[in-house]
Structure formats: C-alpha cells, structure tokens
Design an enzyme around this catalytic site. Structure first.
Site, PDB file in Angstrom:
ATOM      1  N   LEU A   1       0.738  -1.224   0.091  1.00  0.00           N
ATOM      2  CA  LEU A   1       0.039  -0.066  -0.039  1.00  0.00           C
ATOM      3  C   LEU A   1       0.792   1.313   0.069  1.00  0.00           C
ATOM      4  O   LEU A   1       0.538   2.374  -0.469  1.00  0.00           O
ATOM      5  CB  LEU A   1      -0.930  -0.124   1.128  1.00  0.00           C
ATOM      6  CG  LEU A   1      -1.910  -1.097   1.370  1.00  0.00           C
ATOM      7  CD1 LEU A   1      -2.737  -1.065   2.637  1.00  0.00           C
ATOM      8  CD2 LEU A   1      -3.116  -1.183   0.088  1.00  0.00           C
ATOM      9  N   GLY A   2       2.017   1.244   0.499  1.00  0.00           N
ATOM     10  CA  GLY A   2       2.925   2.402   0.445  1.00  0.00           C
ATOM     11  C   GLY A   2       4.292   1.972   1.393  1.00  0.00           C
ATOM     12  O   GLY A   2       4.362   1.063   2.067  1.00  0.00           O
TER      13      GLY A   2
ATOM     14  N   GLN B   1       9.378   4.455   7.900  1.00  0.00           N
ATOM     15  CA  GLN B   1       9.301   3.721   8.899  1.00  0.00           C
ATOM     16  C   GLN B   1       8.945   2.271   8.492  1.00  0.00           C
ATOM     17  O   GLN B   1       8.698   1.406   9.419  1.00  0.00           O
ATOM     18  CB  GLN B   1       8.160   4.062  10.037  1.00  0.00           C
ATOM     19  CG  GLN B   1       8.285   5.032  10.798  1.00  0.00           C
ATOM     20  CD  GLN B   1       7.385   5.438  11.955  1.00  0.00           C
ATOM     21  OE1 GLN B   1       6.703   4.374  12.374  1.00  0.00           O
ATOM     22  NE2 GLN B   1       7.547   6.523  12.354  1.00  0.00           N
ATOM     23  N   GLY B   2       9.062   1.852   7.198  1.00  0.00           N
ATOM     24  CA  GLY B   2       8.743   0.602   6.624  1.00  0.00           C
ATOM     25  C   GLY B   2       7.701   0.487   5.598  1.00  0.00           C
ATOM     26  O   GLY B   2       7.716   1.611   5.114  1.00  0.00           O
ATOM     27  N   THR B   3       7.348  -0.654   5.165  1.00  0.00           N
ATOM     28  CA  THR B   3       6.309  -0.729   4.402  1.00  0.00           C
ATOM     29  C   THR B   3       4.984  -1.271   4.745  1.00  0.00           C
ATOM     30  O   THR B   3       5.048  -2.029   5.792  1.00  0.00           O
ATOM     31  CB  THR B   3       6.884  -2.046   3.298  1.00  0.00           C
ATOM     32  OG1 THR B   3       8.371  -1.724   2.946  1.00  0.00           O
ATOM     33  CG2 THR B   3       6.153  -2.344   2.092  1.00  0.00           C
TER      34      THR B   3
ATOM     35  N   LYS C   1       2.017  -3.228   8.897  1.00  0.00           N
ATOM     36  CA  LYS C   1       3.199  -2.549   8.722  1.00  0.00           C
ATOM     37  C   LYS C   1       4.496  -3.136   9.086  1.00  0.00           C
ATOM     38  O   LYS C   1       4.524  -3.694  10.030  1.00  0.00           O
ATOM     39  CB  LYS C   1       2.975  -1.113   9.551  1.00  0.00           C
ATOM     40  CG  LYS C   1       4.423  -0.209   9.244  1.00  0.00           C
ATOM     41  CD  LYS C   1       4.206   1.460   9.797  1.00  0.00           C
ATOM     42  CE  LYS C   1       4.030   1.453  11.428  1.00  0.00           C
ATOM     43  NZ  LYS C   1       4.045   2.763  11.543  1.00  0.00           N
TER      44      LYS C   1
ATOM     45  N   ASP D   1       4.369  14.261  14.525  1.00  0.00           N
ATOM     46  CA  ASP D   1       4.658  14.132  13.464  1.00  0.00           C
ATOM     47  C   ASP D   1       3.198  14.209  12.452  1.00  0.00           C
ATOM     48  O   ASP D   1       2.743  13.569  11.627  1.00  0.00           O
ATOM     49  CB  ASP D   1       5.076  12.606  12.960  1.00  0.00           C
ATOM     50  CG  ASP D   1       5.841  12.516  11.524  1.00  0.00           C
ATOM     51  OD1 ASP D   1       5.942  13.552  11.043  1.00  0.00           O
ATOM     52  OD2 ASP D   1       6.028  11.740  10.909  1.00  0.00           O
TER      53      ASP D   1
END
Length: 401
Positions: free
Chosen positions: A80-81, A85-87, A102, A199
């Site tokens: 998805l993205g 911070q990862g995939t 995630k 954030d």
C-alpha cells in the site's frame, strides 16, 4: 529375519528419523521465533504495557504464519505504501477481514523502539478519528503492526493530485480540519495518558470511504509525563511541518503539534505542499509563502480557487487567521489544540445557523457561540481569561466519540 521384515524395519527407522528431524526443526523454529520475539522487544512491550495503566484497546498477538498468509508471502502487489518507518501491506485475515500490516525495515534497529512505542501509545487511545491498532507480530525477523484498513488513501493524496479523480470541497476540508483538531485536542488533554503526536502532516491523516479523517502513524509519538515536562528526543517530524523551536531547543511539546497542524490547515486552504521546491526561491516553505501573501493582502491569490466563492470567502479567511496563529514562531504565542478545535467548530456552527459568514449573527448571539473571542488578537492566549475546556459543546473530544 525375512526380507519383508527387513524392509519394514528400514521404513520404521526412516520414519523415526524423519519424525526426529521434524521435531528438531520445530524446536529450532520455536527457538528462532522466541529469539525474534525478544529481539523485537516482546518482553519490554509486556513490561511497559503493564506499567502505563489499563489499556483501552485489546492488542492481539498474530503469528508469523498468519502474517505471511495474510500478505500472500509479502507479495509486491499487496504493498500500500513505503516510507521512513517501513512498508505497509494490504492483508486479508482468515476471517476475510481486510487489514493494513506495517513491516519495519530490515536491519534498522531503531525501528524496534518506535514499533514498541506505537503499540504502547495506541493501546491508550480509543477515538473514532484515530486509526485503530488491532495487534502485532513479534516472532518475525522484523516486527509487524496490524491496523484497521482505511480505504480512501491519505489527505496528502487527495490534496496533491496523487488521486486524480478527487476533489475536496470546502465543506469537506473544514470538516476534516475540525476532526483532526478535535483528535489532537483529545490526545493532548483528554486521553487516559496525554499524548504528543510529533509528526502531524497530511500524509499521516487517512480518509475513509466517507472522507472521515483518521489520524495515523504514532511511531514518533510520546506519552507525556505527569509533570508534562518537555521531551528531549532524536530528530522526529517532517521537514516543512517541524516546529522551528525544535532547532534551538531540541524539545517537542504540545505546541509543536499545534505548529504542524497549522501547516496542515495551510495545505487545506491552498492545495499546495508544505515544502515545494518549484515555488519561488524565498517561498519554498508554505508557512513563509502563506505569511508573506497574508501580510501583502494577497491571500486570495494562493487559496485553492476551486473552492473559493462568495459563500466561502469569509470563512476561508477566518481559518487562514487560525493557521497563521498556529504557526507563530514561539510556542507560547500559539493556541492550545482545544482552542483551535473550538474556533473551527464555532465557524461551522455560525455557517450552519446563519448561512454565509457575511450574514454574521448579532453580538448577543455571538456571545453564546464557542470560540467567540477576537480572532485578530492572536498574540495572547491567556490574558482574555478564555478557557476553551469549559465550552466545547459539540466536539465530543472528552470521550473520543
């Protein structure tokens, strides 16, 4: 012994050897999973969860096999993205429910602390405008977090042409701003343990099928100590949204979230990115660009023209004042999130009740609306004696419902 008996004996020995091998493999796999669980902070997570008070969310522990099946072996078509911070993968659980998974980046040890922190923070939040965490998997080489699946992308996608068929009306944008402001007010003031997001940005605001805002990505967040002292931290936040005070002090607090939210408001108003290197040399930063056009009375030139009309003009300019107030250089000059949420809700109440803001209610009616103090007097948030905590009649930020 007969030949037939010898064959049977050999098969028995072969079967026994296979069973022993399988048992040793299972033991080894179990030891590896246990090792990964500890490396990924499983013991630390248990300890911390038991030390922060009662959890508001049930955290489910998922298995390695379950995560692999849900993502079809982490197939690229399920991504998805990808970010710092990862995939994030789209996952389908055995009960056919769709989730977002995630996965931390391999070899990044700092991710473990952030993942533990995110579970810790989200376990304290039960709010309709916060993406819900469903559980985690810590027995894999890198930790995995499992969230509810939000169908309609990010606010960044909708505002900046990543979704070409999307256009957010002013009514959509004002409602999203109110939802995010109310969520941050809840986190700062009404959660069981106050939380700083650290954030806040349009890429961390998801939209569901009804364009309802869902605040996400709490990896950088922190639970605020009881004395609410400011928190020293490694660099967090995102360029364009980061509180300028951080560069001098190395500290982030509630007013840092306020600054970032002000940038989000400016994006909602203009449809432009927080940082854009295609703009003129002096105005790559949206805050500077917004401030200069406001000072020169040219704000209408940068407002998203598709949503500007005679009916929305006054309301848009009032929100622009709030955005400038939020992005004051020093934190003490900025409002609290509860004040911002009340101001924005007050605009919606006035518009709903009286139509255009040009047809503003009489003075005696204004006195009974939330957020009724002078929007132009932004320099002082305390001298008026105003306390937004006492008049938040429609935000429901106390309960998160």
């Amino acid at each position: 012994m007969s030949k037939h008996g010898t064959t049977i004996g050999f098969l028995v020995l072969l079967l026994g050897a296979f069973c022993i091998k399988q048992r040793l493999k299972h033991q080894k796999d179990a030891e590896i999973r246990k090792l990964f669980f500890e490396q990924n902070g499983g013991g630390m997570l248990r300890q911390r969860l038991s030390g922060v008070g009662p959890s508001n969310v049930d955290i489910k522990i998922f298995t390695e096999e379950g995560m692999k099946t849900a993502t079809n072996g982490y197939d690229k078509s399920r991504i998805l993205g990808e970010g710092g911070q990862g995939t994030v993968y789209k996952g389908i659980l055995l009960d056919k429910s769709i989730v977002a998974i995630k996965k931390a980046r391999l070899g990044d040890c700092s991710q473990v602390e952030q993942f533990i922190n995110e579970v810790l923070v989200l376990s304290q939040i039960n709010h309709r405008n916060v993406v819900k965490i469903l559980g985690c998997c810590l027995e894999t080489e890198v930790p995995l977090l499992v969230y509810e699946f939000i169908t309609n992308g990010t606010l960044f996608d909708h505002l900046h042409a990543s979704m070409l068929d999307s256009f957010l009306t002013w009514e959509h944008r004002l409602r999203i701003a109110i939802e995010v402001a109310g969520t941050l007010a809840y986190l700062h003031s009404s959660a069981s343990i106050p939380i700083i997001h650290r954030d806040v940005k349009t890429a961390n605001i998801l939209l569901d099928e009804n364009l309802t805002a869902k605040v996400a990505d709490f990896g950088a967040s922190r639970l605020i100590p009881m004395d609410k002292e400011q928190l020293t931290t490694m660099v967090q936040g995102t360029l364009g949204y980061l509180d300028p005070e951080y560069y001098d002090t190395g500290l982030l607090n509630e007013k840092s979230d306020v600054y970032s939210f002000g940038v989000v408001l400016m994006e909602l108003l203009t449809g432009q990115k927080a940082m854009c290197f295609e703009r003129q040399q002096y105005s790559k930063h949206l805050v500077s660009y917004f401030a200069s056009t406001t000072k020169e009375n040219r704000l209408d030139e940068i407002i998203d023209g598709q949503m500007m009309s005679a009916d929305t003009h006054k309301e848009i300019h009032e929100v622009a004042k709030i955005a400038v107030w939020c992005t004051r250089l020093t934190g003490e000059e900025r409002p609290r999130m509860k004040e911002i949420a009340t101001e924005l809700e007050g605009l919606r109440v006035a518009t709903t009740k009286h139509g255009k803001l040009d047809q503003y209610p009489e003075t005696e009616e204004i006195e009974h609306l939330p957020g009724n103090h002078n929007l132009s007097a932004r320099g002082d948030t305390s001298s008026s004696g105003y306390d937004s905590i006492k008049i938040v009649p429609r935000l429901d930020i106390e309960t998160g419902r």
